[in-house]
Design a protein around this motif. Structure first.
Motif, short mmCIF file in Angstrom:
data_model
loop_
_atom_site.label_atom_id
_atom_site.label_comp_id
_atom_site.label_asym_id
_atom_site.label_seq_id
_atom_site.Cartn_x
_atom_site.Cartn_y
_atom_site.Cartn_z
N UNK A 7 37.93 62.60 -31.40
CA UNK A 7 36.64 63.02 -30.88
C UNK A 7 36.61 62.91 -29.37
N UNK A 8 35.68 63.60 -28.77
CA UNK A 8 35.52 63.50 -27.31
C UNK A 8 34.05 63.60 -26.97
N UNK A 63 38.49 43.09 -28.02
CA UNK A 63 39.70 43.34 -27.25
C UNK A 63 39.70 44.84 -26.96
N UNK A 64 39.77 45.17 -25.66
CA UNK A 64 39.67 46.57 -25.26
C UNK A 64 40.78 46.86 -24.25
N UNK A 65 41.74 47.68 -24.62
CA UNK A 65 42.84 48.01 -23.70
C UNK A 65 42.31 48.62 -22.40
N UNK A 115 35.69 43.59 -33.78
CA UNK A 115 37.04 44.15 -33.99
C UNK A 115 37.66 44.60 -32.67
N UNK A 116 38.99 44.59 -32.60
CA UNK A 116 39.64 45.15 -31.41
C UNK A 116 39.37 46.66 -31.38
N UNK A 117 39.20 47.19 -30.19
CA UNK A 117 38.89 48.62 -30.05
C UNK A 117 40.11 49.44 -29.68
N UNK A 118 41.28 48.89 -29.92
CA UNK A 118 42.53 49.62 -29.70
C UNK A 118 42.56 50.87 -30.56
N UNK A 119 43.09 51.95 -30.03
CA UNK A 119 43.23 53.23 -30.74
C UNK A 119 41.90 53.71 -31.33
N UNK A 120 40.82 53.44 -30.64
CA UNK A 120 39.51 53.78 -31.17
C UNK A 120 39.36 55.28 -31.45
N UNK A 121 39.93 56.11 -30.60
CA UNK A 121 39.83 57.55 -30.79
C UNK A 121 40.49 58.05 -32.05
N UNK A 122 41.36 57.25 -32.65
CA UNK A 122 42.06 57.64 -33.87
C UNK A 122 41.37 57.14 -35.14
N UNK A 123 40.30 56.42 -34.99
CA UNK A 123 39.64 55.83 -36.16
C UNK A 123 38.75 56.83 -36.86
N UNK A 124 38.56 56.64 -38.14
CA UNK A 124 37.73 57.54 -38.95
C UNK A 124 36.27 57.13 -38.97
N UNK A 128 30.54 55.12 -21.92
CA UNK A 128 31.32 54.11 -22.65
C UNK A 128 32.06 54.78 -23.80
N UNK A 129 31.38 55.65 -24.53
CA UNK A 129 32.03 56.39 -25.62
C UNK A 129 33.18 57.23 -25.08
N UNK A 130 32.97 57.88 -23.95
CA UNK A 130 34.04 58.71 -23.35
C UNK A 130 35.28 57.85 -23.08
N UNK A 131 35.08 56.63 -22.60
CA UNK A 131 36.22 55.75 -22.36
C UNK A 131 36.89 55.37 -23.68
N UNK A 132 36.09 54.98 -24.67
CA UNK A 132 36.68 54.54 -25.94
C UNK A 132 37.50 55.64 -26.59
N UNK A 133 37.10 56.90 -26.39
CA UNK A 133 37.86 58.00 -26.97
C UNK A 133 39.17 58.28 -26.23
N UNK A 134 39.38 57.65 -25.09
CA UNK A 134 40.69 57.75 -24.44
C UNK A 134 41.69 56.82 -25.11
N UNK A 135 41.21 55.93 -25.94
CA UNK A 135 42.07 54.93 -26.59
C UNK A 135 42.56 55.44 -27.93
N UNK A 136 43.46 56.40 -27.88
CA UNK A 136 44.02 56.91 -29.13
C UNK A 136 45.51 56.81 -29.03
#
Length: 129
Positions: free
Chosen positions: A33-34, A57-59, A70-79, A121-129
């Motif tokens: 998502x973006x 935990x946020x890369x 929960x850790x927010x690693x790879x957040x953009x890949x989550x369902x 903030x959402x835009x940043x989290x979606x960079x974590x894929x």
């Protein structure tokens, strides 16, 4: 025919269908998502300012090594978001801005995040894929 032989035959018949069925390992997943018009760099600054790293935990965020959420690693890949919402831009922004409205009693506090801040903030989290 004994039970073991029947089980073996059933498995042989079903195996090709099981192998062909799509599953969690499928490469046909949708693109991450973006957030249109979101500013990921500003989002990273806001994540630090709101103190999100005290719980998550946020890369890429200095001192964001919390273990409460929960850790927010790879957040953009989550369902899903919080196991409740399909992971898309509108749902994520809603969750960030008003988590108690999504899941009353959740440990995620309402930090008074504005709609614009939630977008970035959402835009940043979606960079974590």
């Amino acid at each position: 025919m004994n039970r073991r032989l029947r089980w073996s035959l059933a498995l042989l018949v079903a195996l090709p269908a099981l192998l062909a069925a799509p599953g969690c390992g499928s490469d046909d997943s949708p693109p991450p998502p973006e957030v249109r018009d979101g500013q990921p760099d500003r989002g990273a600054t806001l994540i630090a300012r709101y103190g999100c790293g005290s719980c998550h935990t946020i890369p890429g965020i200095d001192r964001a090594n919390g273990l409460v959420g929960p850790p927010l690693t790879r957040f953009g890949s989550r369902s899903y978001i919080a196991g409740e919402l399909v992971n898309n831009a509108d749902n994520l922004q809603h969750w960030i801005a008003d988590p108690q409205a999504v899941e009353p009693g959740t440990a995620m506090p309402d930090l008074g995040v504005s709609a614009i801040d939630a977008r970035d903030i959402a835009a940043y989290l979606y960079t974590l894929d």
